[in-house]
Design a protein around this motif. Structure first.
Motif, PDB file in Angstrom:
ATOM      1  N   ALA A 178      12.623  28.298 -47.211  1.00  0.00           N
ATOM      2  CA  ALA A 178      13.127  29.159 -46.134  1.00  0.00           C
ATOM      3  C   ALA A 178      12.624  28.686 -44.774  1.00  0.00           C
ATOM      4  CB  ALA A 178      12.705  30.612 -46.381  1.00  0.00           C
ATOM      5  N   ARG A 179      11.367  28.231 -44.714  1.00  0.00           N
ATOM      6  CA  ARG A 179      10.812  27.722 -43.457  1.00  0.00           C
ATOM      7  C   ARG A 179      11.536  26.449 -43.015  1.00  0.00           C
ATOM      8  NH1 ARG A 179       5.738  29.463 -41.929  1.00  0.00           N
ATOM      9  NH2 ARG A 179       5.639  31.711 -42.277  1.00  0.00           N
ATOM     10  N   LEU A 180      11.800  25.559 -43.962  1.00  0.00           N
ATOM     11  CA  LEU A 180      12.515  24.326 -43.631  1.00  0.00           C
ATOM     12  C   LEU A 180      13.934  24.626 -43.141  1.00  0.00           C
ATOM     13  CD1 LEU A 180      11.364  22.019 -46.568  1.00  0.00           C
ATOM     14  CD2 LEU A 180      10.697  21.869 -44.180  1.00  0.00           C
ATOM     15  N   LEU A 181      14.583  25.575 -43.790  1.00  0.00           N
ATOM     16  CA  LEU A 181      15.938  25.954 -43.366  1.00  0.00           C
ATOM     17  C   LEU A 181      15.906  26.598 -41.985  1.00  0.00           C
ATOM     18  CD1 LEU A 181      17.311  27.426 -46.721  1.00  0.00           C
ATOM     19  CD2 LEU A 181      17.909  25.241 -45.673  1.00  0.00           C
ATOM     20  N   GLU A 182      14.881  27.385 -41.729  1.00  0.00           N
ATOM     21  CA  GLU A 182      14.756  28.039 -40.422  1.00  0.00           C
ATOM     22  C   GLU A 182      14.672  27.010 -39.308  1.00  0.00           C
ATOM     23  OE1 GLU A 182      11.687  31.163 -38.203  1.00  0.00           O
ATOM     24  OE2 GLU A 182      11.510  30.729 -40.343  1.00  0.00           O
ATOM     25  N   ARG A 183      13.998  25.881 -39.583  1.00  0.00           N
ATOM     26  CA  ARG A 183      13.899  24.833 -38.575  1.00  0.00           C
ATOM     27  C   ARG A 183      15.242  24.146 -38.329  1.00  0.00           C
ATOM     28  NH1 ARG A 183       8.104  21.926 -40.023  1.00  0.00           N
ATOM     29  NH2 ARG A 183       6.834  23.791 -39.739  1.00  0.00           N
ATOM     30  N   SER A 184      16.163  24.289 -39.269  1.00  0.00           N
ATOM     31  CA  SER A 184      17.524  23.771 -39.075  1.00  0.00           C
ATOM     32  C   SER A 184      18.462  24.864 -38.574  1.00  0.00           C
ATOM     33  CB  SER A 184      18.062  23.203 -40.395  1.00  0.00           C
ATOM     34  OG  SER A 184      17.293  22.105 -40.817  1.00  0.00           O
ATOM     35  N   ASP A 185      17.878  25.979 -38.100  1.00  0.00           N
ATOM     36  CA  ASP A 185      18.639  27.111 -37.567  1.00  0.00           C
ATOM     37  C   ASP A 185      19.533  27.734 -38.636  1.00  0.00           C
ATOM     38  OD1 ASP A 185      19.339  28.936 -35.639  1.00  0.00           O
ATOM     39  OD2 ASP A 185      21.018  27.747 -34.867  1.00  0.00           O
ATOM     40  N   ILE A 186      18.990  27.839 -39.835  1.00  0.00           N
ATOM     41  CA  ILE A 186      19.722  28.451 -40.951  1.00  0.00           C
ATOM     42  C   ILE A 186      18.896  29.621 -41.473  1.00  0.00           C
ATOM     43  CG2 ILE A 186      20.609  28.105 -43.290  1.00  0.00           C
ATOM     44  CD1 ILE A 186      21.044  25.172 -42.553  1.00  0.00           C
ATOM     45  N   SER A 187      19.476  30.801 -41.440  1.00  0.00           N
ATOM     46  CA  SER A 187      18.788  31.967 -41.987  1.00  0.00           C
ATOM     47  C   SER A 187      18.933  31.961 -43.503  1.00  0.00           C
ATOM     48  CB  SER A 187      19.372  33.260 -41.404  1.00  0.00           C
ATOM     49  OG  SER A 187      20.732  33.381 -41.757  1.00  0.00           O
ATOM     50  N   SER A 188      18.090  32.694 -44.178  1.00  0.00           N
ATOM     51  CA  SER A 188      18.150  32.677 -45.638  1.00  0.00           C
ATOM     52  C   SER A 188      17.673  33.996 -46.215  1.00  0.00           C
ATOM     53  CB  SER A 188      17.293  31.524 -46.193  1.00  0.00           C
ATOM     54  OG  SER A 188      15.938  31.722 -45.864  1.00  0.00           O
ATOM     55  N   LYS A 189      18.076  34.216 -47.453  1.00  0.00           N
ATOM     56  CA  LYS A 189      17.588  35.352 -48.229  1.00  0.00           C
ATOM     57  C   LYS A 189      17.212  34.813 -49.597  1.00  0.00           C
ATOM     58  CE  LYS A 189      19.259  39.498 -47.909  1.00  0.00           C
ATOM     59  NZ  LYS A 189      20.111  40.704 -47.973  1.00  0.00           N
ATOM     60  N   GLY A 190      16.090  35.279 -50.135  1.00  0.00           N
ATOM     61  CA  GLY A 190      15.626  34.780 -51.411  1.00  0.00           C
ATOM     62  C   GLY A 190      15.632  35.836 -52.499  1.00  0.00           C
ATOM     63  N   VAL A 191      15.972  35.423 -53.703  1.00  0.00           N
ATOM     64  CA  VAL A 191      15.894  36.286 -54.889  1.00  0.00           C
ATOM     65  C   VAL A 191      15.227  35.487 -56.004  1.00  0.00           C
ATOM     66  CG1 VAL A 191      17.898  37.695 -54.293  1.00  0.00           C
ATOM     67  CG2 VAL A 191      18.220  35.609 -55.615  1.00  0.00           C
ATOM     68  N   SER A 192      14.705  36.184 -57.000  1.00  0.00           N
ATOM     69  CA  SER A 192      13.943  35.496 -58.047  1.00  0.00           C
ATOM     70  C   SER A 192      14.736  35.261 -59.334  1.00  0.00           C
ATOM     71  CB  SER A 192      12.681  36.298 -58.378  1.00  0.00           C
ATOM     72  OG  SER A 192      13.018  37.609 -58.774  1.00  0.00           O
ATOM     73  N   THR A 193      15.922  35.862 -59.449  1.00  0.00           N
ATOM     74  CA  THR A 193      16.727  35.660 -60.657  1.00  0.00           C
ATOM     75  C   THR A 193      18.193  35.469 -60.287  1.00  0.00           C
ATOM     76  OG1 THR A 193      17.224  38.018 -60.992  1.00  0.00           O
ATOM     77  CG2 THR A 193      15.179  37.164 -61.973  1.00  0.00           C
ATOM     78  N   ALA A 194      18.926  34.830 -61.194  1.00  0.00           N
ATOM     79  CA  ALA A 194      20.366  34.638 -60.979  1.00  0.00           C
ATOM     80  C   ALA A 194      21.089  35.983 -61.008  1.00  0.00           C
ATOM     81  CB  ALA A 194      20.920  33.712 -62.058  1.00  0.00           C
ATOM     82  N   GLU A 195      20.597  36.903 -61.833  1.00  0.00           N
ATOM     83  CA  GLU A 195      21.235  38.219 -61.914  1.00  0.00           C
ATOM     84  C   GLU A 195      21.185  38.936 -60.561  1.00  0.00           C
ATOM     85  OE1 GLU A 195      20.190  36.951 -65.991  1.00  0.00           O
ATOM     86  OE2 GLU A 195      19.145  36.967 -64.078  1.00  0.00           O
ATOM     87  N   GLU A 196      20.053  38.853 -59.886  1.00  0.00           N
ATOM     88  CA  GLU A 196      19.944  39.446 -58.545  1.00  0.00           C
ATOM     89  C   GLU A 196      20.916  38.775 -57.587  1.00  0.00           C
ATOM     90  OE1 GLU A 196      15.846  40.389 -56.947  1.00  0.00           O
ATOM     91  OE2 GLU A 196      15.277  39.179 -58.685  1.00  0.00           O
ATOM     92  N   ALA A 197      21.045  37.454 -57.723  1.00  0.00           N
ATOM     93  CA  ALA A 197      21.927  36.699 -56.827  1.00  0.00           C
ATOM     94  C   ALA A 197      23.375  37.142 -56.990  1.00  0.00           C
ATOM     95  CB  ALA A 197      21.795  35.207 -57.112  1.00  0.00           C
ATOM     96  N   PHE A 198      23.835  37.290 -58.216  1.00  0.00           N
ATOM     97  CA  PHE A 198      25.233  37.692 -58.434  1.00  0.00           C
ATOM     98  C   PHE A 198      25.482  39.105 -57.916  1.00  0.00           C
ATOM     99  CE2 PHE A 198      25.160  34.235 -61.630  1.00  0.00           C
ATOM    100  CZ  PHE A 198      26.239  33.510 -61.141  1.00  0.00           C
ATOM    101  N   SER A 199      24.474  39.946 -58.007  1.00  0.00           N
ATOM    102  CA  SER A 199      24.606  41.287 -57.443  1.00  0.00           C
ATOM    103  C   SER A 199      24.775  41.230 -55.926  1.00  0.00           C
ATOM    104  CB  SER A 199      23.380  42.123 -57.810  1.00  0.00           C
ATOM    105  OG  SER A 199      23.439  43.403 -57.221  1.00  0.00           O
ATOM    106  N   LEU A 200      23.992  40.344 -55.262  1.00  0.00           N
ATOM    107  CA  LEU A 200      24.111  40.182 -53.806  1.00  0.00           C
ATOM    108  C   LEU A 200      25.468  39.601 -53.416  1.00  0.00           C
ATOM    109  CD1 LEU A 200      20.702  38.728 -52.516  1.00  0.00           C
ATOM    110  CD2 LEU A 200      21.743  40.885 -51.888  1.00  0.00           C
ATOM    111  N   LEU A 201      25.912  38.626 -54.198  1.00  0.00           N
ATOM    112  CA  LEU A 201      27.165  37.932 -53.861  1.00  0.00           C
ATOM    113  C   LEU A 201      28.388  38.831 -53.970  1.00  0.00           C
ATOM    114  CD1 LEU A 201      26.334  34.550 -55.603  1.00  0.00           C
ATOM    115  CD2 LEU A 201      26.814  34.852 -53.162  1.00  0.00           C
ATOM    116  N   GLN A 202      28.228  39.994 -54.581  1.00  0.00           N
ATOM    117  CA  GLN A 202      29.344  40.940 -54.662  1.00  0.00           C
ATOM    118  C   GLN A 202      29.694  41.512 -53.293  1.00  0.00           C
ATOM    119  OE1 GLN A 202      31.241  41.643 -57.339  1.00  0.00           O
ATOM    120  NE2 GLN A 202      30.046  40.180 -58.538  1.00  0.00           N
TER     121      GLN A 202
END
Length: 250
Positions: free
Chosen positions: A20-44
């Motif tokens: 996330a820090r490296l992406l921030e230096r490229s002016d890219i915001s990010s959100k992190g999750v610890s499982t694929a199941e959480e990710a699919f819930s967010l992507l909805q």
């Protein structure tokens, strides 16, 4: 405003923070999750421009998640970078076969990552972009001897990762120091409050003792007065009885 928004699917909080820090230096915001199941819930209900996906995850693993991402209409066009510590050629080939845009090692070469993201975010993706991204960011793990440029790039990637990790550690130390100062301040305030309470309690005890002594003295005076009055009454009765006896004797 950030030029892009990334989703990081990684069960290690440290790895999530570093990426996330490296992406921030490229002016890219990010959100992190610890499982694929959480990710699919967010992507909805949230949209992302790029996804970084760890290989080994609790529950659904990275390959299963990648396959599902590429099979769903609303996520299949999002570039997915596999994010892993593994370096096996077969792993990279399987990731490409399933539709990964590239494979990024957890010891990231920040320069290459930034160039790859610039290419992704500035240019229109073409069908062959996966191969270009692969060349830019992946390390295949071949056993052949690395040349000087490759060794330098690898060292630079490790230095970038260490730099971000150091910054994160420094921030954690700052937060720990601040928390320690706050705890010390709260402890001092609590001791001061307790000291004030003890002083008030001692003052109250002293006042109570003084009041008890005064009341006891007052009660003793009253008792003395009663005893003196009783003695006077007794002497009067004695005189009366003596007078009566004298009258009878006559």
């Amino acid at each position: 405003m950030a030029r892009a928004h990334a989703l990081i699917i990684e069960d290690s909080s440290t790895a999530r923070i570093i990426l996330a820090r490296l992406l921030e230096r490229s002016d890219i915001s990010s959100k992190g999750v610890s499982t694929a199941e959480e990710a699919f819930s967010l992507l909805q209900h949230e949209s992302y421009d790029v996804i970084f996906l760890d290989h080994l995850l609790p529950g659904m693993n990275g390959f299963q998640a990648l396959e599902q991402l590429k099979s769903q209409p609303h996520t299949r066009d999002i570039p997915v970078f596999m994010y892993t510590s593994q370096n096996a050629e077969r792993y990279i080939d399987e990731a490409k076969t399933l539709g990964a845009a590239g494979v990024i090692r957890k010891q990231i070469d920040r320069e290459h990552l930034q160039k790859t993201l610039d290419t992704l975010l500035v240019n229109s993706p073409e069908p062959e972009y996966s191969e270009a991204f692969r060349i830019a960011v992946e390390e295949t793990g071949r056993t052949a001897q690395e040349n000087t440029e490759q060794a330098t790039r690898k060292l630079t990637g490790r230095m970038s990762t260490l730099e971000v990790a150091y910054e994160e550690l420094e921030e954690e130390l700052r937060e720990l120091r601040q928390a320690s100062e706050n705890a010390q301040r709260q402890h001092t305030d609590r001791i001061n409050r307790q000291s004030r309470s003890i002083r008030w309690l001692m003052a109250a005890v002293v006042l109570l003792v003084v009041a008890l002594v005064w009341v006891s003295s007052w009660q003793a005076n009253i008792l003395d007065n009663h005893i003196e009055h009783t003695n006077e009454q007794f002497e009067l009765m004695h005189s009366i009885v003596g007078g009566v006896i004298e009258l009878i004797s006559r």
